[in-house]
Scaffold this active site. Structure first.
Site, PDB file in Angstrom:
ATOM      1  N   CYS A 193     108.297  26.024  65.701  1.00 24.64           N
ATOM      2  CA  CYS A 193     109.669  25.428  66.883  1.00 24.64           C
ATOM      3  C   CYS A 193     109.120  24.727  68.000  1.00 24.64           C
ATOM      4  O   CYS A 193     108.428  24.093  67.891  1.00 24.64           O
ATOM      5  CB  CYS A 193     110.931  25.581  66.422  1.00 24.64           C
ATOM      6  SG  CYS A 193     112.111  24.852  66.729  1.00 24.64           S
TER       7      CYS A 193
ATOM      8  N   HIS B  10     111.590  27.347  60.522  1.00 25.04           N
ATOM      9  CA  HIS B  10     111.361  28.769  61.043  1.00 25.04           C
ATOM     10  C   HIS B  10     110.753  28.889  60.221  1.00 25.04           C
ATOM     11  O   HIS B  10     111.421  30.056  58.830  1.00 25.04           O
ATOM     12  CB  HIS B  10     112.174  29.282  61.646  1.00 25.04           C
ATOM     13  CG  HIS B  10     112.916  29.184  62.748  1.00 25.04           C
ATOM     14  ND1 HIS B  10     112.346  29.419  64.016  1.00 25.04           N
ATOM     15  CD2 HIS B  10     112.972  27.672  63.583  1.00 25.04           C
ATOM     16  CE1 HIS B  10     112.954  29.330  65.173  1.00 25.04           C
ATOM     17  NE2 HIS B  10     113.070  27.327  65.027  1.00 25.04           N
TER      18      HIS B  10
ATOM     19  N   GLU C  18     108.628  32.481  59.609  1.00 29.99           N
ATOM     20  CA  GLU C  18     109.431  33.546  59.738  1.00 29.99           C
ATOM     21  C   GLU C  18     110.728  34.059  59.033  1.00 29.99           C
ATOM     22  O   GLU C  18     110.552  35.752  58.801  1.00 29.99           O
ATOM     23  CB  GLU C  18     109.325  34.241  60.887  1.00 29.99           C
ATOM     24  CG  GLU C  18     110.719  33.125  61.862  1.00 29.99           C
ATOM     25  CD  GLU C  18     110.376  31.754  62.105  1.00 29.99           C
ATOM     26  OE1 GLU C  18     110.095  31.156  61.527  1.00 29.99           O
ATOM     27  OE2 GLU C  18     110.873  31.941  63.383  1.00 29.99           O
TER      28      GLU C  18
HETATM   29  N1  GLN Z   1     114.619  24.611  72.101  1.00 30.75           N
HETATM   30  C1  GLN Z   1     114.075  23.436  70.817  1.00 30.75           C
HETATM   31  C2  GLN Z   1     114.877  22.382  70.574  1.00 30.75           C
HETATM   32  O1  GLN Z   1     115.730  22.815  70.862  1.00 30.75           O
HETATM   33  C3  GLN Z   1     113.177  24.579  70.146  1.00 30.75           C
HETATM   34  C4  GLN Z   1     114.073  25.041  69.449  1.00 30.75           C
HETATM   35  C5  GLN Z   1     113.214  26.754  68.741  1.00 30.75           C
HETATM   36  O2  GLN Z   1     112.293  27.236  69.709  1.00 30.75           O
HETATM   37  N2  GLN Z   1     114.147  27.384  67.778  1.00 30.75           N
HETATM   38  O3  GLN Z   1     114.486  21.879  69.218  1.00 30.75           O
END
Ligand code: GLN
Length: 530
Positions: A381, A507, A509
């Site tokens: 992310c 994600h 994970e």
């Molecule tokens: N802050 C970034 C976004 O909103 C990544 C979010 C995250 O890592 N879950 O896109």
């Protein structure tokens, strides 16, 4: 008929109710019963999505996009099933729906009160999961510790359920038996007091699970049974173990599952099939190789903030017969030309998810260091977004390139806010959340991992790769190998010339489980040991 098992906690927090609930669920599942687990959290936030990870650890995201307590991650990892919005209920959610009903006039002019209206709503949320007898068991973990003002309505709801229909309800109370090293004694008084507190609230626990550093002898068990009004077979020891994954085996040795089934008048069915679980444990305990991975993040003082990532690395390590040593690196500490000080001893670099500006430069430097030194890299992310920013600044030579999350007016917004996010002003539950489809290009590291061109992964973000720059990236060696088929959003980036450099907007994970380690983590670890 669905049976409801409640797990409450006494004496202190952090005794591991989530792990005990998951372990019991695992044992019942292994005996061919269908089980789900729910967490009731006594705080006023609607969900933990808006909570700082320092407060509450990781926010876990379900397939249907609920932002939930990290215990739901344990439930999914242990049981290899999906949970949903209904599996995590907070006091905030309960009050919010009661107040909405009141505003709509649903209570017909009655005074709205904790008993019966709040407790009815709690009971409704518990029973919702058992609707249509979809599960043989609904295990409900009550957050917090018995005696907290906040958990009173939940305990009262349990009392009412038990009073109404005692043969479909079972209450398990998890407490602590501290060891006084000066007198070399295990002490049962805190447990007695904690059970007394439950009794004051009208709930007699059926089974006691005692967390302890030392084995409990027969006399201690007898004493607890006598003072706390339970039979001796219902006093279960939960001794400290090295890995949370040993707990189901310990609970099986203590016959927790058999005691539960007998008390609920259910057949013991066949012996639990825990072969896959035991295979995993065997590999975990007898690794043939080892590797060391840096996790770069800004919450590294609190590893619970990266719970699912840590567990995914453990699962993938076992799959590779490999012990995974973790090195948490604080992203704020990494400064230019000093990266080596942090990474010279690691074989792989994982840049963690996150929000906001703090620590971002160190994350970008980490991605750069992995890219330039051919070190296996997994960016998740925000970690993926940092890899994209580094590539723009240092390969495409767009020096001011950035994410508009960090630098609103950059001329080169390589990561930009998603179109549908532009008008949103509220924070809670408004991100791109939950499971979305991703098409994977063949001939990619991602395809090598998934062995599939069509996958689904969970999301939690507001910003995305800006497709206006995609051509420029691909000409220069960073490729989008995973794309959302409906929106064209870039989901995976890779550098094919690098040993293993993968960034994912989603994600992975959240979907790694004990018996099914996640393919991306498996490949990541594999590439750090070959
Ligand atoms: N802050 C970034 C976004 O909103 C990544 C979010 C995250 O890592 N879950 O896109």
């Amino acid at each position: 008929m669905t049976k409801y098992i409640f797990v409450t906690g006494g004496v202190t927090s952090s005794l591991g109710k989530g792990i005990i609930s998951s372990s019991l669920a695992k044992l019942l599942q292994a005996r061919n019963y269908s089980v789900t687990i729910q967490k009731l959290d006594p705080y006023i936030n609607i969900d933990p999505g808006t909570l700082n990870p320092y407060e509450h650890g990781e926010c876990y995201v379900t397939e249907d996009g609920a932002e939930t307590d990290l215990d739901l991650g344990h439930y999914e990892r242990f049981l290899n099933i999906y949970t949903s919005q209904a599996n995590n209920v907070t006091t905030g959610k309960i009050y919010s729906s009661v107040i909405n009903k009141e505003r709509k006039g649903d209570y017909l002019g009655k005074t709205v009160q904790i008993i019966p209206h709040i407790t009815d709503e709690i009971k409704y949320r518990i029973k919702l999961l058992g609707k249509n007898n979809k599960f043989d068991f609904v295990i409900t973990e009550i957050g917090g510790t018995v005696g907290d003002i906040e958990s009173l309505p939940y305990i009262e709801a349990i009392r009412q359920l038990k009073w109404k229909n005692s043969n479909e309800i079972l209450v398990i109370h998890l407490t602590l038996v501290p060891y006084l090293s000066a007198s070399k004694e295990l002490k049962t008084k805190p447990t007695q007091h904690s059970v007394k507190m439950l009794l004051e609230n009208g709930v007699q626990p059926d089974i006691l699970i005692l967390r302890t550093e030392h084995s409990l002898n027969k006399d201690i068990r007898k004493k607890v049974a006598l003072f706390c009004n339970v039979d001796i077979n219902s006093v279960i020891e939960s001794i400290d173990v090295k890995s949370i994954y040993e707990v189901p085996i310990k609970m099986q040795e203590e016959k927790l599952d058999i005691t539960v089934l007998k008390k609920l008048g259910l057949p013991i069915l066949e012996k639990p099939d825990l072969i896959l679980w035991k295979n995993f444990l065997k590999k975990l305990e007898n690794p043939e190789k080892n590797t060391k991975i840096a996790i770069v993040g800004k919450y590294v003082e609190l590893p619970d903030a990266y719970k699912s990532i840590v567990e995914s690395l453990i699962h993938a390590g076992a799959k590779n017969n490999c012990k995974v040593e973790l090195k948490f690196v604080h992203s704020e500490k990494i400064i230019p030309n000093k990266e080596k000080d942090f990474f010279s001893d690691v074989k792989g670099i994982l840049v963690a998810p996150g929000f906001g500006h703090r620590g971002i430069d160190g994350k970008i430097l980490s991605a750069k260091y992995a890219r330039e030194n051919n070190i296996p890299f997994l960016g998740i992310c925000l970690g993926m977004q940092c890899a994209v920013i580094d590539f723009a600044q240092n390969v495409l030579n767009l020096k001011d390139a950035n994410s508009t999350e960090m630098h609103r007016n950059t001329k080169n917004p390589v990561i930009d806010i998603m179109e549908e996010q532009k008008e949103i002003t509220e924070f809670g539950g408004t991100m791109r959340l939950g499971s979305y489809m991703c098409k994977i290009k063949k001939n990619s590291k991602a395809f090598q991992a998934y062995k599939n061109t069509s996958i689904k992964e969970r999301h939690r973000h507001r910003y995305e790769f800006n497709n206006n720059f995609l051509e420029e990236y691909e000409k220069n060696g960073m490729i989008a190998t995973g794309i959302n088929p409906d929106t064209e959003l870039v989901e995976i980036i890779e550098i094919p010339k690098h040993k293993w450099f993968v960034g994912v907007q989603f994600h992975p994970e959240y979907k790694s489980t004990v018996v099914k380690a996640h393919p991306l983590f498996i490949e990541f670890i594999k590439n750090t040991i070959c």
